[in-house]
Design an enzyme around this catalytic site. Structure first.
Site, mmCIF file in Angstrom:
data_model
loop_
_atom_site.group_PDB
_atom_site.id
_atom_site.type_symbol
_atom_site.label_atom_id
_atom_site.label_comp_id
_atom_site.label_asym_id
_atom_site.label_seq_id
_atom_site.Cartn_x
_atom_site.Cartn_y
_atom_site.Cartn_z
ATOM 1 N N TYR A 1 29.605 0.185 67.425
ATOM 2 C CA TYR A 1 29.534 -0.431 66.120
ATOM 3 C C TYR A 1 29.088 0.793 64.984
ATOM 4 C CZ TYR A 1 29.410 -3.406 61.928
ATOM 5 O OH TYR A 1 29.442 -3.965 60.602
ATOM 6 N N GLY B 1 30.858 4.152 65.479
ATOM 7 C CA GLY B 1 32.379 3.880 65.135
ATOM 8 C C GLY B 1 32.415 3.925 63.472
ATOM 9 N N PHE C 1 20.499 -19.728 62.557
ATOM 10 C CA PHE C 1 19.489 -20.554 62.307
ATOM 11 C C PHE C 1 20.003 -21.766 61.572
ATOM 12 C CE2 PHE C 1 15.837 -17.069 61.396
ATOM 13 C CZ PHE C 1 15.832 -16.683 62.675
ATOM 14 N N GLY D 1 8.872 -12.324 64.501
ATOM 15 C CA GLY D 1 9.665 -12.854 63.186
ATOM 16 C C GLY D 1 9.114 -11.984 62.085
ATOM 17 N N PRO E 1 16.714 -3.281 64.296
ATOM 18 C CA PRO E 1 16.039 -2.496 63.218
ATOM 19 C C PRO E 1 14.926 -3.412 62.736
ATOM 20 C CG PRO E 1 18.227 -2.830 62.352
ATOM 21 C CD PRO E 1 18.249 -3.527 63.882
ATOM 22 N N ARG E 2 13.464 -2.715 62.427
ATOM 23 C CA ARG E 2 12.713 -3.561 62.082
ATOM 24 C C ARG E 2 12.442 -3.945 60.693
ATOM 25 N NH1 ARG E 2 8.869 1.161 64.110
ATOM 26 N NH2 ARG E 2 10.846 1.980 63.582
HETATM 27 N N1 NAD Z 1 29.185 -9.692 56.920
HETATM 28 C C1 NAD Z 1 28.288 -8.637 56.791
HETATM 29 O O1 NAD Z 1 27.055 -8.837 56.487
HETATM 30 C C2 NAD Z 1 28.824 -7.346 57.050
HETATM 31 C C3 NAD Z 1 27.732 -6.262 56.852
HETATM 32 C C4 NAD Z 1 27.953 -4.980 56.976
HETATM 33 C C5 NAD Z 1 29.412 -4.529 57.078
HETATM 34 N N2 NAD Z 1 30.394 -5.799 57.139
HETATM 35 C C6 NAD Z 1 31.716 -5.354 57.323
HETATM 36 O O2 NAD Z 1 32.621 -5.951 56.631
HETATM 37 C C7 NAD Z 1 33.915 -6.203 57.597
HETATM 38 C C8 NAD Z 1 34.322 -7.797 57.542
HETATM 39 O O3 NAD Z 1 32.994 -8.411 58.207
HETATM 40 P P1 NAD Z 1 32.872 -10.075 58.404
HETATM 41 O O4 NAD Z 1 31.550 -10.278 58.426
HETATM 42 O O5 NAD Z 1 33.845 -10.311 57.483
HETATM 43 O O6 NAD Z 1 33.533 -10.172 60.005
HETATM 44 P P2 NAD Z 1 34.634 -10.815 60.522
HETATM 45 O O7 NAD Z 1 34.303 -10.727 62.155
HETATM 46 O O8 NAD Z 1 34.565 -12.252 60.107
HETATM 47 O O9 NAD Z 1 35.902 -10.002 60.031
HETATM 48 C C9 NAD Z 1 36.458 -9.233 60.598
HETATM 49 C C10 NAD Z 1 38.051 -9.445 60.707
HETATM 50 O O10 NAD Z 1 38.670 -8.215 61.443
HETATM 51 C C11 NAD Z 1 39.619 -8.714 62.310
HETATM 52 N N3 NAD Z 1 39.752 -7.531 63.173
HETATM 53 C C12 NAD Z 1 38.785 -7.079 63.992
HETATM 54 N N4 NAD Z 1 39.494 -6.364 64.940
HETATM 55 C C13 NAD Z 1 40.804 -5.968 64.383
HETATM 56 C C14 NAD Z 1 41.741 -5.273 64.622
HETATM 57 N N5 NAD Z 1 41.595 -4.172 65.721
HETATM 58 N N6 NAD Z 1 42.946 -5.195 63.888
HETATM 59 C C15 NAD Z 1 43.084 -6.228 63.115
HETATM 60 N N7 NAD Z 1 42.058 -7.044 62.658
HETATM 61 C C16 NAD Z 1 40.709 -6.965 63.274
HETATM 62 C C17 NAD Z 1 38.700 -10.048 62.873
HETATM 63 O O11 NAD Z 1 39.933 -10.883 63.508
HETATM 64 C C18 NAD Z 1 38.307 -10.621 61.590
HETATM 65 O O12 NAD Z 1 39.307 -11.519 61.081
HETATM 66 C C19 NAD Z 1 33.558 -5.338 58.829
HETATM 67 O O13 NAD Z 1 34.387 -4.245 58.733
HETATM 68 C C20 NAD Z 1 31.996 -5.299 58.881
HETATM 69 O O14 NAD Z 1 32.022 -4.285 59.484
HETATM 70 C C21 NAD Z 1 29.945 -6.892 56.975
#
Ligand code: NAD
Length: 307
Positions: A139, A142, A185, A201, A268-269
């Site tokens: 992750y 990537g 939680f 925690g 991460p802490r």
């Molecule tokens: N929620 C957070 O706290 C957070 C924090 C940092 C970054 N992000 C980033 O924001 C984005 C959305 O996160 P989220 O929390 O909504 O997660 P989520 O898992 O709810 O949403 C991700 C979506 O991407 C789709 N997906 C995954 N692989 C795919 C692929 N190969 N092709 C097409 N669709 C694909 C999934 O089906 C899902 O609908 C992500 O890129 C995530 O890394 C989220």
């Protein structure tokens, strides 16, 4: 919008439709669900396309929000090779599309690019402290590689890019079984099960309510052409994991007890965004305090568990 059937994507679509845009939601439904976009099927300006972003996509659009990627450790570690492919091949495919269409593209990056930070809070200029060979690397690395690709397309092909470094966000439509701390939680508290904390925690996190995050992301997309980011978007108020658990117990009226388990690898802490750049460039800062944002989130999970 790739990843539009997910937690953040579905909220972003709601907001963009309300602003009068047409939205094409592209998602392979790996972690997303049709339930998150069910309410939109009658909307004339909304369209859903099941597609995996690791394969090229040929559509006509004016702007791209690239959110596709599983975001919680349980989900992204399920098939780590596919996770890296989603970030890296997905970025290449969507950047290629943006290049062909000469359109703006925004990348949903993550605070995980900072790894286990040696600098606190994390400004955008911090390069991170990331393990490249651990179980979270699919992750973190990537997403880092995707950022590299975004900036190379910007330099090499003059593409208009926006990179958002998103910090922990919570709210309704989070996946109930994604193992993320807030959903975990709340579900445990609503079921009156023990609340599992890792370590003692005392590690801290910052939690941004989804409405604030969406507001920041849309403002970033609308910044002038020369502004690329990366830009931290998150809530700088810091809470210990234990304090979060106690607040959730209080708000759910639960009789759950706290139990302490060993810390997972590379956890991460401390994590807190420095949002000075977002304040200055977007005139943005989060408005919803944790105690307020938890209320609709708990209400959502209560309904989900009943169903
Ligand atoms: N929620 C957070 O706290 C957070 C924090 C940092 C970054 N992000 C980033 O924001 C984005 C959305 O996160 P989220 O929390 O909504 O997660 P989520 O898992 O709810 O949403 C991700 C979506 O991407 C789709 N997906 C995954 N692989 C795919 C692929 N190969 N092709 C097409 N669709 C694909 C999934 O089906 C899902 O609908 C992500 O890129 C995530 O890394 C989220």
């Amino acid at each position: 919008m790739t990843g539009g059937a997910g937690f953040l994507g579905s909220h972003l679509i709601d907001r963009l439709l309300a602003l009068g845009h047409e939205v094409l939601c592209v998602d392979n439904l790996f972690t997303g669900t049709k339930r998150n976009i069910d309410h939109l099927h009658a909307a004339p300006r909304f369209e859903f396309m099941r597609h995996d972003v690791t394969f090229p996509l040929y559509v006509e659009v004016d702007e791209i929000y690239n959110l596709a990627c599983p975001a919680s450790p349980i989900h992204y570690q399920h098939d780590p090779v596919q996770t890296t492919k989603t970030s890296v091949h997905g970025a290449i495919n969507l950047l290629g599309l943006a290049k062909r269409l000469k359109c703006r593209i925004l990348q949903a990056s993550t605070s995980e690019v900072y790894g286990d930070p040696s600098l606190h809070p994390q400004p955008e200029s911090y390069w991170g402290n990331v393990n490249p060979v651990g179980i979270r690397s699919c992750y973190d690395e990537g997403k880092r590689c995707a950022e590299t690709l975004f900036f190379d397309y910007h330099r090499q092909h003059k593409l208009e890019i926006k990179v958002a470094s998103i910090f922990n966000t919570y709210g309704p439509r989070m996946h109930p079984a994604d193992g993320r701390v807030v959903s975990n939680f709340i579900v445990q508290a609503l079921k009156n099960e023990p609340i599992t904390l890792y370590g003692n925690g005392a590690q801290t996190r910052s939690f941004c309510y989804v409405d604030d995050l969406i507001d920041g992301v849309i403002r970033l997309m609308d910044t002038p052409k020369d502004f690329t980011g990366p830009l931290n978007i998150g809530n700088p108020s810091e809470f210990t994991i234990k304090a979060l658990a106690e607040l959730i117990i209080e708000q759910t009226g639960s009789n759950s007890q706290l139990v302490f388990l060993p810390l997972p690898q590379d956890d991460p802490r401390q994590r807190r965004p420095d949002i000075s750049r977002a304040r200055e460039r977007l005139d943005w800062q989060p408005r919803v305090p944790l105690a307020e944002g938890l209320k609709p989130t708990i209400a959502y999970f209560r309904e989900r568990l009943k169903a």
